[in-house]
Design a protein around this motif. Structure first.
Motif, PDB file in Angstrom:
ATOM      1  N   UNK A 202       0.811  -1.220   0.000  1.00 32.13           N
ATOM      2  CA  UNK A 202       0.000   0.000   0.000  1.00 32.13           C
ATOM      3  C   UNK A 202       0.842   1.267   0.000  1.00 32.13           C
ATOM      4  N   UNK A 203       2.110   1.147   0.371  1.00 29.29           N
ATOM      5  CA  UNK A 203       2.996   2.312   0.393  1.00 29.29           C
ATOM      6  C   UNK A 203       3.880   2.414  -0.845  1.00 29.29           C
ATOM      7  N   UNK A 204       3.612   1.595  -1.858  1.00 26.69           N
ATOM      8  CA  UNK A 204       4.417   1.637  -3.082  1.00 26.69           C
ATOM      9  C   UNK A 204       3.890   2.723  -4.024  1.00 26.69           C
ATOM     10  N   UNK A 205       4.708   3.036  -5.027  1.00 27.23           N
ATOM     11  CA  UNK A 205       4.385   4.141  -5.935  1.00 27.23           C
ATOM     12  C   UNK A 205       3.159   3.854  -6.806  1.00 27.23           C
ATOM     13  N   UNK A 206       3.013   2.598  -7.274  1.00 24.44           N
ATOM     14  CA  UNK A 206       1.889   2.338  -8.164  1.00 24.44           C
ATOM     15  C   UNK A 206       0.551   2.425  -7.446  1.00 24.44           C
ATOM     16  N   UNK A 207       0.536   2.179  -6.131  1.00 25.06           N
ATOM     17  CA  UNK A 207      -0.706   2.355  -5.364  1.00 25.06           C
ATOM     18  C   UNK A 207      -1.003   3.840  -5.184  1.00 25.06           C
ATOM     19  N   UNK A 208       0.036   4.634  -4.927  1.00 24.36           N
ATOM     20  CA  UNK A 208      -0.173   6.091  -4.830  1.00 24.36           C
ATOM     21  C   UNK A 208      -0.682   6.644  -6.154  1.00 24.36           C
ATOM     22  N   UNK A 209      -0.135   6.144  -7.257  1.00 27.05           N
ATOM     23  CA  UNK A 209      -0.593   6.601  -8.571  1.00 27.05           C
ATOM     24  C   UNK A 209      -2.047   6.232  -8.813  1.00 27.05           C
ATOM     25  N   UNK A 210      -2.417   5.006  -8.441  1.00 24.90           N
ATOM     26  CA  UNK A 210      -3.806   4.583  -8.619  1.00 24.90           C
ATOM     27  C   UNK A 210      -4.760   5.440  -7.795  1.00 24.90           C
ATOM     28  N   UNK A 211      -4.371   5.776  -6.583  1.00 26.41           N
ATOM     29  CA  UNK A 211      -5.223   6.625  -5.751  1.00 26.41           C
ATOM     30  C   UNK A 211      -5.283   8.046  -6.306  1.00 26.41           C
ATOM     31  N   UNK A 212      -4.152   8.522  -6.839  1.00 28.77           N
ATOM     32  CA  UNK A 212      -4.129   9.875  -7.399  1.00 28.77           C
ATOM     33  C   UNK A 212      -5.017   9.992  -8.628  1.00 28.77           C
ATOM     34  N   UNK A 213      -5.205   8.893  -9.349  1.00 28.27           N
ATOM     35  CA  UNK A 213      -6.084   8.899 -10.527  1.00 28.27           C
ATOM     36  C   UNK A 213      -7.555   8.856 -10.153  1.00 28.27           C
ATOM     37  N   UNK A 215      -9.101   6.282  -8.615  1.00 29.77           N
ATOM     38  CA  UNK A 215      -9.667   4.929  -8.642  1.00 29.77           C
ATOM     39  C   UNK A 215     -10.284   4.628  -7.276  1.00 29.77           C
ATOM     40  N   UNK A 216     -11.459   4.035  -7.223  1.00 30.54           N
ATOM     41  CA  UNK A 216     -12.097   3.734  -5.935  1.00 30.54           C
ATOM     42  C   UNK A 216     -11.191   2.875  -5.045  1.00 30.54           C
ATOM     43  N   UNK A 217     -11.320   3.111  -3.747  1.00 29.40           N
ATOM     44  CA  UNK A 217     -10.460   2.405  -2.789  1.00 29.40           C
ATOM     45  C   UNK A 217     -10.639   0.893  -2.874  1.00 29.40           C
ATOM     46  N   UNK A 218     -11.869   0.444  -3.100  1.00 35.26           N
ATOM     47  CA  UNK A 218     -12.119  -0.987  -3.198  1.00 35.26           C
ATOM     48  C   UNK A 218     -11.356  -1.604  -4.370  1.00 35.26           C
ATOM     49  N   UNK A 219     -11.339  -0.918  -5.489  1.00 36.21           N
ATOM     50  CA  UNK A 219     -10.621  -1.419  -6.665  1.00 36.21           C
ATOM     51  C   UNK A 219      -9.117  -1.398  -6.421  1.00 36.21           C
ATOM     52  N   UNK A 220      -8.626  -0.348  -5.780  1.00 33.28           N
ATOM     53  CA  UNK A 220      -7.196  -0.254  -5.479  1.00 33.28           C
ATOM     54  C   UNK A 220      -6.750  -1.410  -4.598  1.00 33.28           C
ATOM     55  N   UNK A 221      -7.558  -1.739  -3.604  1.00 37.29           N
ATOM     56  CA  UNK A 221      -7.161  -2.786  -2.647  1.00 37.29           C
ATOM     57  C   UNK A 221      -7.212  -4.158  -3.286  1.00 37.29           C
TER      58      UNK A 221
END
Length: 307
Positions: A202-213, A215-221
């Motif tokens: 959850x602390x990696x860059x691609x997760x931060x990018x997904x959240x910045x775009x 994307x709903x939290x459920x999909x990110x997780x």
């Protein structure tokens, strides 16, 4: 992927062969014998017994015959103590019981431990996180040989809700306590491993990018974080499943389920080396098999592993 499977099989098959040879030689090196009793057996009777079971042949010939029987026919030979019964029949009687409650305990441990770990990571530093970590740490001091008598004391003697032993064809009242006592320790390990791995992802860059775009939290997780977070957990699940089966010794002795663990203990006490070797090879073969399955799943999820 095909070449990767071939490479893993090329390692697994010789490992199984080494396991069979080592088990046979260690049993032969143990002091005494299957017909060694407190009261000495007459020499002529002992000679007839050794001839019946092929124990009068040279060691190398016994080894070759045993390895060939196991590899070619999956035949572990006759039991030295249970008359007119083979090791295969004994395993066929106890292993389905052990496999049943071991598989149920495995599913419970994966689902409950994984859910606790994911919730603790998603709601980090919340009361749920503290509760999950506290439960995981607390259950580590309750191995099956400690938890099993506590469950019998509470749910059988005090409350009278569940039977204290037996199997009765796998009816649910007889399965609940063995599953709980076998799975609790693995729930703790899986939840802690899932939590730490999930927090790292959850602390990696691609997760931060997904959240910045946005994307709903459920999909990110569940789509972006869960699969890479499961890689360390999957590598743990193979040995964990085999550990649940080998841990059945304690469960069988406390709850009298009639599983394979009871036969293993009885074989050790009665010096029934054929049954001991058969169960040892079976458990070792399962360990090799599930480690192979875990390696293949690992390579399927993470293509970098294949290369």
């Amino acid at each position: 992927m095909f070449l990767y499977i071939i490479r893993r099989l090329a390692i697994a098959v010789p490992t199984l062969l080494i396991l069979i040879v080592a088990s046979f030689l260690l049993m032969k090196a143990a002091p005494g014998g299957p017909f060694t009793m407190e009261r000495a057996v007459p020499p002529e009777v002992l000679a007839n017994l050794n001839a019946k079971y092929g124990l009068d042949a040279p060691l190398w010939q016994q080894l070759v015959n045993y390895v060939w029987g196991v590899i070619a026919h999956f035949d572990f030979g006759p039991s030295f103590v249970y008359k007119d019964r083979t090791v295969n029949e004994i395993i066929a009687q106890g292993f389905p019981v052990t496999l049943t409650y071991g598989a149920i305990a495995f599913v419970v441990a994966v689902l409950v431990g994984g859910a606790l770990g994911i919730c603790a990571a998603v709601w980090h530093n919340s009361w749920l996180d503290y509760l999950a970590v506290g439960v995981a740490i607390g259950t580590h001091v309750l191995p099956s040989f400690v938890l099993a008598p506590i469950l019998v004391l509470v749910f059988t003697l005090w409350l009278g809700w569940l039977p204290g032993g037996g199997w009765e064809g796998g009816q649910w009242p007889y399965v609940i306590m063995p599953v709980i006592s076998l799975s609790v320790l693995f729930i703790a390990s899986i939840s802690r491993l899932t939590r730490s791995s999930m927090l790292e992802v959850l602390n990696t860059n691609h997760i931060r990018t997904a959240r910045a775009k946005g994307i709903p939290a459920r999909v990110v997780i569940f789509r972006h974080a869960l699969i890479p977070a499961l890689l360390p957990v999957i590598s743990y699940l193979g040995p964990a499943f085999v550990s649940m089966i080998t841990g059945s010794v304690v469960i069988d002795m406390y709850f009298s389920t009639g599983g394979i663990g009871k036969f293993f203990v009885d074989a050790a006490l009665n010096r029934d080396y054929a049954v001991m070797m058969g169960i040892t090879i079976l458990v070792g073969g399962l360990t090799i098999l599930f480690n192979l399955v875990v390696d293949l799943l690992y390579a399927w999820i993470d293509p970098k592993i294949r290369y």
